[in-house]
Design a protein around this motif. Structure first.
Motif, mmCIF file in Angstrom:
data_model
loop_
_atom_site.group_PDB
_atom_site.id
_atom_site.type_symbol
_atom_site.label_atom_id
_atom_site.label_comp_id
_atom_site.label_asym_id
_atom_site.label_seq_id
_atom_site.Cartn_x
_atom_site.Cartn_y
_atom_site.Cartn_z
ATOM 1 N N LEU A 1 0.811 -1.214 0.000
ATOM 2 C CA LEU A 1 0.000 0.000 0.000
ATOM 3 C C LEU A 1 0.849 1.272 0.000
ATOM 4 N N GLU A 2 2.166 1.092 0.030
ATOM 5 C CA GLU A 2 3.099 2.225 -0.012
ATOM 6 C C GLU A 2 2.885 3.187 1.150
ATOM 7 N N VAL A 3 2.859 2.604 2.353
ATOM 8 C CA VAL A 3 2.782 3.383 3.593
ATOM 9 C C VAL A 3 3.915 2.908 4.493
ATOM 10 N N PRO A 4 4.307 3.694 5.495
ATOM 11 C CA PRO A 4 5.363 3.254 6.399
ATOM 12 C C PRO A 4 4.953 2.002 7.169
ATOM 13 N N GLU A 5 5.900 1.146 7.431
ATOM 14 C CA GLU A 5 5.624 -0.036 8.234
ATOM 15 C C GLU A 5 5.122 0.399 9.610
ATOM 16 N N GLY A 6 4.031 -0.204 10.055
ATOM 17 C CA GLY A 6 3.433 0.142 11.340
ATOM 18 C C GLY A 6 2.418 1.258 11.248
ATOM 19 N N ALA A 7 2.269 1.886 10.062
ATOM 20 C CA ALA A 7 1.257 2.934 9.894
ATOM 21 C C ALA A 7 -0.136 2.323 10.035
ATOM 22 N N GLU A 8 -1.101 3.148 10.416
ATOM 23 C CA GLU A 8 -2.461 2.646 10.594
ATOM 24 C C GLU A 8 -3.114 2.369 9.239
ATOM 25 N N VAL A 9 -3.675 1.164 9.114
ATOM 26 C CA VAL A 9 -4.452 0.774 7.937
ATOM 27 C C VAL A 9 -5.721 0.084 8.447
ATOM 28 N N ILE A 10 -6.698 -0.032 7.567
ATOM 29 C CA ILE A 10 -7.948 -0.704 7.933
ATOM 30 C C ILE A 10 -7.875 -2.146 7.464
ATOM 31 N N SER A 11 -8.206 -3.057 8.360
ATOM 32 C CA SER A 11 -8.197 -4.487 8.058
ATOM 33 C C SER A 11 -9.620 -5.028 8.149
ATOM 34 N N LEU A 12 -10.061 -5.734 7.109
ATOM 35 C CA LEU A 12 -11.381 -6.368 7.086
ATOM 36 C C LEU A 12 -11.189 -7.867 6.883
ATOM 37 N N CYS A 13 -11.558 -8.658 7.908
ATOM 38 C CA CYS A 13 -11.444 -10.116 7.834
ATOM 39 C C CYS A 13 -12.841 -10.717 7.716
ATOM 40 N N ARG A 14 -13.016 -11.616 6.768
ATOM 41 C CA ARG A 14 -14.319 -12.254 6.572
ATOM 42 C C ARG A 14 -14.135 -13.704 6.141
ATOM 43 N N VAL A 15 -15.049 -14.564 6.591
ATOM 44 C CA VAL A 15 -15.165 -15.909 6.040
ATOM 45 C C VAL A 15 -16.345 -15.884 5.086
ATOM 46 N N ARG A 16 -16.111 -16.251 3.835
ATOM 47 C CA ARG A 16 -17.145 -16.174 2.811
ATOM 48 C C ARG A 16 -17.817 -17.524 2.661
ATOM 49 N N THR A 17 -19.133 -17.502 2.480
ATOM 50 C CA THR A 17 -19.901 -18.737 2.367
ATOM 51 C C THR A 17 -20.674 -18.788 1.054
ATOM 52 N N ALA A 18 -20.925 -20.015 0.590
ATOM 53 C CA ALA A 18 -21.750 -20.262 -0.596
ATOM 54 C C ALA A 18 -22.843 -21.231 -0.186
ATOM 55 N N ASP A 19 -24.082 -20.738 -0.163
ATOM 56 C CA ASP A 19 -25.208 -21.532 0.347
ATOM 57 C C ASP A 19 -24.903 -22.094 1.737
ATOM 58 N N GLY A 20 -24.234 -21.264 2.550
ATOM 59 C CA GLY A 20 -23.953 -21.645 3.929
ATOM 60 C C GLY A 20 -22.642 -22.376 4.128
ATOM 61 N N ARG A 21 -22.037 -22.878 3.072
ATOM 62 C CA ARG A 21 -20.769 -23.585 3.207
ATOM 63 C C ARG A 21 -19.615 -22.587 3.197
ATOM 64 N N ARG A 22 -18.687 -22.724 4.142
ATOM 65 C CA ARG A 22 -17.518 -21.848 4.210
ATOM 66 C C ARG A 22 -16.523 -22.236 3.128
ATOM 67 N N VAL A 23 -16.241 -21.280 2.233
ATOM 68 C CA VAL A 23 -15.392 -21.610 1.079
ATOM 69 C C VAL A 23 -14.139 -20.755 0.975
ATOM 70 N N ALA A 24 -14.084 -19.609 1.652
ATOM 71 C CA ALA A 24 -12.903 -18.746 1.554
ATOM 72 C C ALA A 24 -12.753 -17.913 2.813
ATOM 73 N N ASP A 25 -11.512 -17.763 3.243
ATOM 74 C CA ASP A 25 -11.171 -16.911 4.393
ATOM 75 C C ASP A 25 -10.366 -15.739 3.839
ATOM 76 N N THR A 26 -10.926 -14.536 3.916
ATOM 77 C CA THR A 26 -10.306 -13.401 3.231
ATOM 78 C C THR A 26 -9.973 -12.265 4.198
ATOM 79 N N THR A 27 -8.892 -11.568 3.907
ATOM 80 C CA THR A 27 -8.514 -10.355 4.627
ATOM 81 C C THR A 27 -8.165 -9.279 3.605
ATOM 82 N N ASP A 28 -8.761 -8.102 3.761
ATOM 83 C CA ASP A 28 -8.488 -6.963 2.885
ATOM 84 C C ASP A 28 -7.930 -5.821 3.728
ATOM 85 N N TRP A 29 -6.918 -5.136 3.181
ATOM 86 C CA TRP A 29 -6.359 -3.966 3.838
ATOM 87 C C TRP A 29 -6.449 -2.769 2.893
#
Length: 247
Positions: free
Chosen positions: A117-145
């Motif tokens: 993200l081209e920011v200093p190490e340790g700088a504040e960023v927003i983290s979004l963690c989600r487990v994604r489901t398809a018809d209720g089945r857990r299929v992906a564990d994702t993290t976005d910054w």
């Protein structure tokens, strides 16, 4: 779309609904192509084409010399040459996308995230963690910054199973392209627990950096996809003229 194409897709949809509604259960053998064709008063070739569609989607599997059987779960077709969100991928197959174990917080950027993200190490960023489901089945564990200056934590915290791309676009940050690194591997204990699978389950990890047309990095993602939940494809171009040139 021609009449023949429309027919095979309608036939595939009818069989797909029978599978989803439980009329045809996992492990069940489908009636033969002639039987299915006669029942629907269509040609055998049209029915064969419909079954081929379901096979490509992962709903059925042909066994040589035995017949065609309903699979235990359809594979989600993930075309790696296209850049779209997990929810859009799941919805495109007719399954219901969902999200569980969602957390959104401001964190100190780890080295890899800071570099992306081209920011200093340790700088504040927003983290979004989600487990994604398809018809209720857990299929992906994702993290976005993303950078704090680009989005606010409450914007991502209220996203649910929505698209981060859409939230960025609403801020005028249109993703032009993403560069992804794909790594096969196995689920560690923490990831296995989040996805409710056995430790060591096969995964495909996708690490991706999305940027605007101006080259501004706006999203860094780390996704663990269950290998048996997806069928992964990618378009490879060439070699074309280059293959004819002397080395």
């Amino acid at each position: 779309m021609s009449t023949e194409q429309s027919l095979r897709h309608r036939l595939a949809q009818e069989l797909r609904l029978r599978i989803r509604q439980g009329e045809l259960a996992p492990g069940d053998k489908l009636p033969s192509e002639p039987e299915l064709a006669q029942d629907r008063a269509v040609s055998r070739s049209s029915m064969r084409a419909a079954i081929t569609i379901l096979e490509e989607e992962g709903f059925v599997r042909r066994r040589h010399g035995s017949g065609t059987y309903v699979t235990h779960r359809p594979a989600l077709p993930n075309d790696l040459s296209r850049n779209f969100g997990v929810s859009s991928l799941i919805a495109s197959t007719g399954l219901e996308p969902g999200t569980v174990e969602e957390t959104c917080e401001v964190v100190a950027a780890p080295p890899a995230v800071a570099a992306a993200l081209e920011v200093p190490e340790g700088a504040e960023v927003i983290s979004l963690c989600r487990v994604r489901t398809a018809d209720g089945r857990r299929v992906a564990d994702t993290t976005d910054w993303c950078r704090c200056g680009h989005l606010e934590p409450d914007e991502l915290g209220a996203i649910g199973d929505g698209s981060v791309y859409a939230v960025l676009a609403a801020r005028g940050l249109i993703v032009h392209h993403g560069v992804a690194t794909l790594t096969p591997g196995n689920a560690d204990a923490e990831t296995a627990e989040r996805l409710q699978v056995a430790t060591g389950a096969l995964l495909l990890t996708i690490e991706q950096l999305d940027t605007t047309a101006e080259g501004v990095p706006v999203l860094f993602s780390h996704e663990h996809h269950l290998a048996d939940a997806f069928s992964f494809t990618v378009v490879r171009h060439g070699p074309g003229i280059a293959a004819q040139e002397p080395s």
